[in-house]
Design an enzyme around this catalytic site. Sequence first.
Site, PDB file in Angstrom:
ATOM      1  N   THR A 158      54.048  19.825  41.320  1.00  0.00           N
ATOM      2  CA  THR A 158      53.966  19.357  40.338  1.00  0.00           C
ATOM      3  C   THR A 158      53.715  18.529  39.484  1.00  0.00           C
ATOM      4  O   THR A 158      52.892  17.429  40.205  1.00  0.00           O
ATOM      5  CB  THR A 158      55.644  18.858  40.099  1.00  0.00           C
ATOM      6  OG1 THR A 158      56.731  19.908  41.022  1.00  0.00           O
ATOM      7  CG2 THR A 158      56.000  18.522  38.717  1.00  0.00           C
ATOM      8  N   SER A 218      50.168  24.427  42.643  1.00  0.00           N
ATOM      9  CA  SER A 218      51.613  23.769  42.055  1.00  0.00           C
ATOM     10  C   SER A 218      51.900  24.092  41.495  1.00  0.00           C
ATOM     11  O   SER A 218      53.262  23.525  41.195  1.00  0.00           O
ATOM     12  CB  SER A 218      51.855  22.171  42.807  1.00  0.00           C
ATOM     13  OG  SER A 218      51.062  21.703  42.088  1.00  0.00           O
ATOM     14  N   GLY A 267      62.804  18.233  45.021  1.00  0.00           N
ATOM     15  CA  GLY A 267      64.144  18.844  44.214  1.00  0.00           C
ATOM     16  C   GLY A 267      65.328  18.864  43.784  1.00  0.00           C
ATOM     17  O   GLY A 267      66.233  17.817  43.638  1.00  0.00           O
ATOM     18  N   THR A 310      55.855  22.749  36.485  1.00  0.00           N
ATOM     19  CA  THR A 310      55.326  23.043  38.447  1.00  0.00           C
ATOM     20  C   THR A 310      55.948  24.652  38.167  1.00  0.00           C
ATOM     21  O   THR A 310      56.447  25.047  37.306  1.00  0.00           O
ATOM     22  CB  THR A 310      56.873  22.340  39.031  1.00  0.00           C
ATOM     23  OG1 THR A 310      56.341  22.700  40.277  1.00  0.00           O
ATOM     24  CG2 THR A 310      58.247  22.695  38.657  1.00  0.00           C
ATOM     25  N   ARG A 325      66.061  30.144  41.979  1.00  0.00           N
ATOM     26  CA  ARG A 325      66.045  28.818  42.060  1.00  0.00           C
ATOM     27  C   ARG A 325      65.194  28.173  41.451  1.00  0.00           C
ATOM     28  O   ARG A 325      63.724  28.490  41.084  1.00  0.00           O
ATOM     29  CB  ARG A 325      65.140  28.406  43.714  1.00  0.00           C
ATOM     30  CG  ARG A 325      65.283  27.125  43.933  1.00  0.00           C
ATOM     31  CD  ARG A 325      64.161  26.579  43.602  1.00  0.00           C
ATOM     32  NE  ARG A 325      64.181  25.140  44.164  1.00  0.00           N
ATOM     33  CZ  ARG A 325      62.827  24.045  43.924  1.00  0.00           C
ATOM     34  NH1 ARG A 325      62.451  23.784  43.089  1.00  0.00           N
ATOM     35  NH2 ARG A 325      63.334  22.587  45.568  1.00  0.00           N
ATOM     36  N   VAL A 326      66.228  26.887  40.819  1.00  0.00           N
ATOM     37  CA  VAL A 326      65.727  25.771  39.889  1.00  0.00           C
ATOM     38  C   VAL A 326      65.895  24.583  40.631  1.00  0.00           C
ATOM     39  O   VAL A 326      66.412  24.221  41.109  1.00  0.00           O
ATOM     40  CB  VAL A 326      66.242  25.390  38.422  1.00  0.00           C
ATOM     41  CG1 VAL A 326      65.538  24.968  37.940  1.00  0.00           C
ATOM     42  CG2 VAL A 326      65.825  27.176  37.685  1.00  0.00           C
ATOM     43  N   GLY A 327      64.384  23.743  40.410  1.00  0.00           N
ATOM     44  CA  GLY A 327      64.232  22.328  41.343  1.00  0.00           C
ATOM     45  C   GLY A 327      64.803  21.433  40.341  1.00  0.00           C
ATOM     46  O   GLY A 327      65.577  21.571  39.208  1.00  0.00           O
ATOM     47  N   ASP A 328      64.513  20.321  40.625  1.00  0.00           N
ATOM     48  CA  ASP A 328      64.292  18.956  39.358  1.00  0.00           C
ATOM     49  C   ASP A 328      63.780  19.092  38.465  1.00  0.00           C
ATOM     50  O   ASP A 328      64.083  18.697  37.034  1.00  0.00           O
ATOM     51  CB  ASP A 328      64.357  18.238  39.946  1.00  0.00           C
ATOM     52  CG  ASP A 328      62.672  17.891  40.908  1.00  0.00           C
ATOM     53  OD1 ASP A 328      62.461  18.544  40.812  1.00  0.00           O
ATOM     54  OD2 ASP A 328      62.640  16.634  40.823  1.00  0.00           O
ATOM     55  N   THR A 369      58.116  13.840  41.730  1.00  0.00           N
ATOM     56  CA  THR A 369      57.407  15.083  42.512  1.00  0.00           C
ATOM     57  C   THR A 369      57.946  15.353  43.859  1.00  0.00           C
ATOM     58  O   THR A 369      58.662  14.019  43.787  1.00  0.00           O
ATOM     59  CB  THR A 369      56.486  14.933  42.242  1.00  0.00           C
ATOM     60  OG1 THR A 369      55.746  14.254  42.840  1.00  0.00           O
ATOM     61  CG2 THR A 369      55.131  15.239  40.838  1.00  0.00           C
ATOM     62  N   GLY A 370      57.954  16.141  44.431  1.00  0.00           N
ATOM     63  CA  GLY A 370      58.923  15.881  46.238  1.00  0.00           C
ATOM     64  C   GLY A 370      59.785  16.597  46.031  1.00  0.00           C
ATOM     65  O   GLY A 370      60.209  17.832  44.715  1.00  0.00           O
TER      66      GLY A 370
HETATM   67  N1  ASP Z   1      59.865  18.661  42.155  1.00  0.00           N
HETATM   68  C1  ASP Z   1      59.693  20.311  41.859  1.00  0.00           C
HETATM   69  C2  ASP Z   1      60.504  21.162  42.869  1.00  0.00           C
HETATM   70  O1  ASP Z   1      61.195  20.604  43.318  1.00  0.00           O
HETATM   71  C3  ASP Z   1      58.641  20.329  43.356  1.00  0.00           C
HETATM   72  C4  ASP Z   1      58.066  19.458  43.908  1.00  0.00           C
HETATM   73  O2  ASP Z   1      57.508  18.229  43.025  1.00  0.00           O
HETATM   74  O3  ASP Z   1      56.781  19.023  44.748  1.00  0.00           O
HETATM   75  O4  ASP Z   1      60.657  22.480  42.176  1.00  0.00           O
END
Ligand code: ASP
Length: 368
Positions: free
Chosen positions: A216, A89, A270, A234, A244-247, A267-268
Site C-alpha cells: 500500500t 501493491s 489490514g 492500495t 474483500r476490503v481491508g483497512d 500498511t501491512g
Molecule cells: N493494509 C492493506 C490491506 O490490508 C495492505 C497493505 O498495506 O499491505 O488491504
Amino acid sequence: MNRRDFVRTTVGATLAASATRSLFAQAPTIMSNSIKPVVISSANGNKFKNGGEMTCVHKAWTMMTQGADVLDALIAGVNTVELDPLDTSVGYGGLPNADGVVQLDSCCMHGPKKRAGSVACIEGVRTPSLVAKAVMEHTDHHLIVGKGAQNFARSMGFKIEDDLNTDESRKIWLEWKRRTDPEHYLDPEQRTAAGNKVMMEMVAEGLIDRQHIYGTINCDGINSKGEICGVTTTSGLAWKIPGRVGDSPILGAGLYVDGQAGAAGSTGRGEANLYGLCSFLIVENMRRGMHPKDAGMDACRRIKGNTVEKRLLNSRGEPNFGVNFYMLNAKGEYAGVSMYAGASFAVCTEAGPQTVPCEPLLQGKPED
Ligand code: ASP
C-alpha cells in the site's frame, strides 16, 4: 509504455500532472514559520518514480512548499506510485484478487477542511486516490464501493479500463492459480493452506516482493501553516477473496487525520489494523500529548494484545504478520513504527527525500 502514456490515463492524473509541471517551473518558496514542512509515507514513497524525476514524497513536499494545497500535493505524489507498473501493491499493475481482477481501495482526509472521501473495491480506474478525493469534494458521502464507485468515477470523467493488470501482475497471478488450483479447488481449509504455502514459496523464489503480499502507500504531510492532510491507496491483499476490503479505505484504520492533532496511516495486515482502528487510536494518543513514535508503538502493542488466534501466532506466540504505522503531529514531529524490525519509511524535509528504518516493537522475523 512511457511516463506520458501512464499520466494520460485518467482525467484527474492529467490535471495533477499539468499542475505539477507549472508549479515546478517556479522557484521553491518556503514560508517562514516555526513548523518545518514534512511529508512521510510508506517506503515505496521514496522508491518508485514512474519514469519521472521525483519519488512520491519528494514530489509532494516540493508541491506543498511551493504553495499547493497539502492534499493535492500528497495525491499528486501517490499518483506516481499508482500509475507505476513496477509497484505491484498499488493502482495499475497491483496484484489482483483470487479471480485475477485488480480491485483497488483508497481514502483521503483534509485536516483544515475537515472533509474525507473513500472508495473500496473499485475496478478499472488507475488512480483510486483521485476518485476518493472526488467523493470528498462532490458528494455528501464518505465511502462508495464496487460498481457504484466505478459508475461514480465514470460520471466524474475518469477513464474506466477493462483490466488494470500488467503483463507482470497477470503472469504472477497465473502462476499462483497454476500452483493452488491444479484441478480446480481443493477443500477450503486445504486451499487456504495451499495458498499460503505457495505465496511463501513465491516470495522465497523472488517472484513476489514480501512487502507486496500486503502493500500500500500511505502518505501524510504538514505544511508551514500547520495544515495536515493524508491519503492511503492500495490494491490490497494479493489474491484476496473478491470483494474483500481491508483497512486502507476505512477512515480511522488505513488513515486518520485531525487538523489539530496530526495524521496517521498504515500498511501491512489490514485485518489486524481494522480490528483496532489503530490510526484513530494513534491520532487520539497524539492529541493527548504522546510523541508520534510512542503513539505508534501503543498501536503495535494493541494489535499484539488482540492477536490470540493460533493461526496468527508464530512459534514464540507473537503475531506472524507485519504491520507498519506512519504518523506526524501538529508540531511536524514524525515517526515510522513496525511490528518487526526490517521495515522502513520515507520522509521528505528540507534535507531532501530519505528512506529511514521504522522503530520495531519486536525483534526476530514474523514467521519464525
Ligand atoms: N493494509 C492493506 C490491506 O490490508 C495492505 C497493505 O498495506 O499491505 O488491504
